[in-house]
Design a protein around this motif. Structure first.
Motif, mmCIF file in Angstrom:
data_model
loop_
_atom_site.group_PDB
_atom_site.id
_atom_site.type_symbol
_atom_site.label_atom_id
_atom_site.label_comp_id
_atom_site.label_asym_id
_atom_site.label_seq_id
_atom_site.Cartn_x
_atom_site.Cartn_y
_atom_site.Cartn_z
ATOM 1 N N PRO A 69 103.982 -78.170 39.644
ATOM 2 C CA PRO A 69 104.127 -79.624 39.620
ATOM 3 C C PRO A 69 105.063 -80.096 40.737
ATOM 4 C CG PRO A 69 104.531 -78.662 37.452
ATOM 5 C CD PRO A 69 104.395 -77.532 38.417
ATOM 6 N N GLY A 70 104.612 -81.037 41.537
ATOM 7 C CA GLY A 70 105.422 -81.584 42.620
ATOM 8 C C GLY A 70 105.635 -80.607 43.762
ATOM 9 N N GLY A 71 105.022 -79.437 43.702
ATOM 10 C CA GLY A 71 105.179 -78.463 44.759
ATOM 11 C C GLY A 71 106.530 -77.768 44.770
ATOM 12 N N ARG A 72 107.400 -78.053 43.782
ATOM 13 C CA ARG A 72 108.740 -77.469 43.781
ATOM 14 C C ARG A 72 108.895 -76.322 42.796
ATOM 15 N NH1 ARG A 72 112.761 -82.577 44.532
ATOM 16 N NH2 ARG A 72 111.986 -83.112 46.580
ATOM 17 N N VAL A 73 108.167 -76.367 41.724
ATOM 18 C CA VAL A 73 108.287 -75.332 40.705
ATOM 19 C C VAL A 73 107.137 -74.348 40.880
ATOM 20 C CG1 VAL A 73 108.335 -74.876 38.231
ATOM 21 C CG2 VAL A 73 109.349 -76.965 39.122
ATOM 22 N N CYS A 74 107.451 -73.087 40.826
ATOM 23 C CA CYS A 74 106.417 -72.071 40.995
ATOM 24 C C CYS A 74 105.666 -71.887 39.679
ATOM 25 C CB CYS A 74 107.061 -70.760 41.414
ATOM 26 S SG CYS A 74 105.929 -69.397 41.542
ATOM 27 N N ARG A 75 104.364 -72.019 39.746
ATOM 28 C CA ARG A 75 103.528 -71.618 38.608
ATOM 29 C C ARG A 75 103.249 -70.155 38.851
ATOM 30 N NH1 ARG A 75 98.371 -75.247 37.785
ATOM 31 N NH2 ARG A 75 97.993 -73.730 36.157
ATOM 32 N N ALA A 76 103.973 -69.313 38.173
ATOM 33 C CA ALA A 76 103.948 -67.889 38.482
ATOM 34 C C ALA A 76 102.568 -67.263 38.347
ATOM 35 C CB ALA A 76 104.960 -67.149 37.623
ATOM 36 N N GLU A 77 101.917 -67.431 37.213
ATOM 37 C CA GLU A 77 100.602 -66.817 37.026
ATOM 38 C C GLU A 77 99.572 -67.892 36.747
ATOM 39 O OE1 GLU A 77 103.935 -65.108 35.514
ATOM 40 O OE2 GLU A 77 102.734 -65.983 33.947
ATOM 41 N N VAL A 78 98.438 -67.749 37.384
ATOM 42 C CA VAL A 78 97.331 -68.668 37.163
ATOM 43 C C VAL A 78 96.055 -67.842 37.068
ATOM 44 C CG1 VAL A 78 96.043 -70.637 38.075
ATOM 45 C CG2 VAL A 78 98.487 -70.440 38.541
ATOM 46 N N ALA A 79 95.328 -67.979 35.983
ATOM 47 C CA ALA A 79 94.064 -67.245 35.823
ATOM 48 C C ALA A 79 92.983 -67.923 36.649
ATOM 49 C CB ALA A 79 93.659 -67.195 34.358
ATOM 50 N N ALA A 80 92.080 -67.124 37.177
ATOM 51 C CA ALA A 80 90.937 -67.669 37.916
ATOM 52 C C ALA A 80 90.175 -68.615 36.991
ATOM 53 C CB ALA A 80 90.038 -66.534 38.392
ATOM 54 N N PRO A 81 89.613 -69.706 37.531
ATOM 55 C CA PRO A 81 88.940 -70.688 36.675
ATOM 56 C C PRO A 81 87.726 -70.125 35.934
ATOM 57 C CG PRO A 81 88.615 -71.221 39.003
ATOM 58 C CD PRO A 81 89.578 -70.076 38.936
ATOM 59 N N ARG A 82 87.064 -69.135 36.531
ATOM 60 C CA ARG A 82 85.893 -68.535 35.879
ATOM 61 C C ARG A 82 85.753 -67.089 36.365
ATOM 62 N NH1 ARG A 82 84.644 -71.804 39.729
ATOM 63 N NH2 ARG A 82 83.333 -71.187 41.477
ATOM 64 N N ALA A 83 85.026 -66.318 35.608
ATOM 65 C CA ALA A 83 84.784 -64.922 35.998
ATOM 66 C C ALA A 83 83.824 -64.896 37.177
ATOM 67 C CB ALA A 83 84.206 -64.153 34.821
ATOM 68 N N GLU A 84 84.110 -64.022 38.144
ATOM 69 C CA GLU A 84 83.239 -63.891 39.303
ATOM 70 C C GLU A 84 83.277 -62.464 39.824
ATOM 71 O OE1 GLU A 84 86.211 -65.567 42.724
ATOM 72 O OE2 GLU A 84 85.161 -67.034 41.502
ATOM 73 N N ARG A 85 82.318 -62.126 40.652
ATOM 74 C CA ARG A 85 82.275 -60.801 41.258
ATOM 75 C C ARG A 85 83.211 -60.769 42.463
ATOM 76 N NH1 ARG A 85 78.190 -58.481 38.546
ATOM 77 N NH2 ARG A 85 76.386 -59.738 38.036
ATOM 78 N N LEU A 86 83.947 -59.683 42.615
ATOM 79 C CA LEU A 86 84.799 -59.504 43.785
ATOM 80 C C LEU A 86 83.967 -58.867 44.888
ATOM 81 C CD1 LEU A 86 88.051 -58.123 42.121
ATOM 82 C CD2 LEU A 86 87.479 -60.484 42.704
ATOM 83 N N VAL A 87 84.142 -59.311 46.124
ATOM 84 C CA VAL A 87 83.368 -58.801 47.255
ATOM 85 C C VAL A 87 84.310 -58.169 48.264
ATOM 86 C CG1 VAL A 87 81.793 -59.417 49.126
ATOM 87 C CG2 VAL A 87 81.603 -60.566 46.921
ATOM 88 N N LEU A 88 83.958 -56.950 48.692
ATOM 89 C CA LEU A 88 84.760 -56.212 49.665
ATOM 90 C C LEU A 88 83.829 -55.462 50.601
ATOM 91 C CD1 LEU A 88 87.579 -55.113 50.586
ATOM 92 C CD2 LEU A 88 87.154 -53.208 49.036
ATOM 93 N N SER A 89 83.876 -55.769 51.885
ATOM 94 C CA SER A 89 83.086 -55.083 52.920
ATOM 95 C C SER A 89 81.606 -54.936 52.544
ATOM 96 C CB SER A 89 83.674 -53.696 53.203
ATOM 97 O OG SER A 89 84.988 -53.805 53.650
ATOM 98 N N GLY A 90 80.995 -56.005 52.066
ATOM 99 C CA GLY A 90 79.581 -55.968 51.724
ATOM 100 C C GLY A 90 79.280 -55.383 50.351
ATOM 101 N N CYS A 91 80.292 -54.893 49.647
ATOM 102 C CA CYS A 91 80.106 -54.366 48.289
ATOM 103 C C CYS A 91 80.597 -55.425 47.304
ATOM 104 C CB CYS A 91 80.927 -53.091 48.087
ATOM 105 S SG CYS A 91 80.543 -51.776 49.262
ATOM 106 N N SER A 92 79.968 -55.503 46.139
ATOM 107 C CA SER A 92 80.443 -56.456 45.133
ATOM 108 C C SER A 92 80.628 -55.749 43.797
ATOM 109 C CB SER A 92 79.484 -57.640 44.992
ATOM 110 O OG SER A 92 78.227 -57.206 44.565
#
Length: 159
Positions: A69-92
């Motif tokens: 909030p306000g850019g001053r307080v750190c929101r330490a952990e935030v979960a991704a909004p939805r599940a998705e596949r991770l992609v790395l070097s053409g692999c998912s």
């Protein structure tokens, strides 16, 4: 920081098991690599372990959501909004995952993992499948001493 503390010493089959802390993630956003050295194997030989790490997404729209909030307080952990596949070097990743990210801090502070564990994910590639360990963040903390994640010597100090 819990994620970077050395585990207690242990003896296994005439071997004093030694493990270094995981290095900081090689990237501040997107998938990076973290490394450590240990001798927890049948020959008691020092070997390098690698795991993927994902501190936060690189997409500016998603980064705005990580700001506190306000850019001053750190929101330490935030979960991704939805599940998705991770992609790395053409692999998912074969499974969709919903990782927890570290937030974004301002005023010269940085948000880093405080507690995490390794989780194994399977990735589908053109030549078959590959299993990778990935850092799974459970909590983050804001710090005032921010180090360059790509500098493997950043934690060394002159005596």
């Amino acid at each position: 920081m819990k994620a970077y503390r050395n585990p207690p010493l242990a003896w296994k089959k005439n071997c004093l098991v030694q493990t270094t802390p995981w290095s900081p993630c090689s990237k501040t956003c997107g998938l990076g690599i973290s490394v450590r050295v240990n001798n927890d194997n049948s020959k008691c030989e020092m070997r390098k372990d690698q795991r993927l790490c994902l501190l936060r997404p690189c997409d500016p729209t998603q980064l705005r959501r990580l700001m506190g909030p306000g850019g001053r307080v750190c929101r330490a952990e935030v979960a991704a909004p939805r599940a998705e596949r991770l992609v790395l070097s053409g692999c998912s990743s074969t499974l969709k995952v919903r990782p927890t990210y570290c937030g974004v801090c301002t005023a010269g502070r940085c948000c880093v993992p405080d507690s995490s564990h390794s989780r194994t994910l399977e990735f589908s590639c053109r030549g078959g499948t590959r299993r990778w360990d990935i850092q799974w963040i459970t909590s983050c903390v804001c710090q005032t001493s921010c180090q360059d994640p790509g500098d493997m010597f950043s934690q060394l100090h002159f005596l």
